[in-house]
Scaffold this motif. Structure first.
Motif: not given
Length: 131
Positions: A35-40, A33, A123, A1
């Protein structure tokens, strides 16, 4: 980040081991907000299931707004340290004009069979784990 984003600034402060409190502008605004893991996972889902959705814009987010103050205090709690001073004279002019942002993720559910897996608290713990 990156440190020009709120979460990145908080993490940079924690890594610095500063004894001074973190000075931020008002944290009254609400943001979605995710989680980047969810975006992936959303990206992977769009590749495998999203062919029929050409030219559609699909929001990816948590689908829930949290107050910026909740983000900062949550990271501090997960890290086990940190102190905050909110100062009206500090902060981003960009954030002042928008008090609430929350993604409508209904099209993501419909077109790519996606929903976030990680809770806000999970997160925050993930962000603070390396600190």
């Amino acid at each position: 980040m990156p440190p020009n984003q709120l979460g990145g600034r908080v993490l940079e402060y924690l890594r610095s081991l500063s004894a001074e409190p973190l000075r931020l502008g008002t944290l009254n605004g609400y943001r979605d907000y995710v989680d980047v893991r969810d975006v992936a996972h959303a990206i992977a889902s769009s590749v495998t299931t999203g062919e029929h959705m050409r030219a559609k814009v699909v929001n990816i987010g948590s689908g829930r707004a949290h107050q910026a103050r909740e983000l900062v205090q949550g990271i501090f709690k997960a890290a086990g340290r940190g102190s905050l001073v909110e100062d009206e004279g500090v902060g981003s002019d960009r954030s002042v004009g928008v008090s609430w942002q929350e993604a409508d993720i209904s099209l993501a559910r419909r077109f790519i069979n996606w929903a976030p897996r990680y809770s806000f608290d999970e997160t925050l713990r993930h962000l603070a784990a390396p600190i």
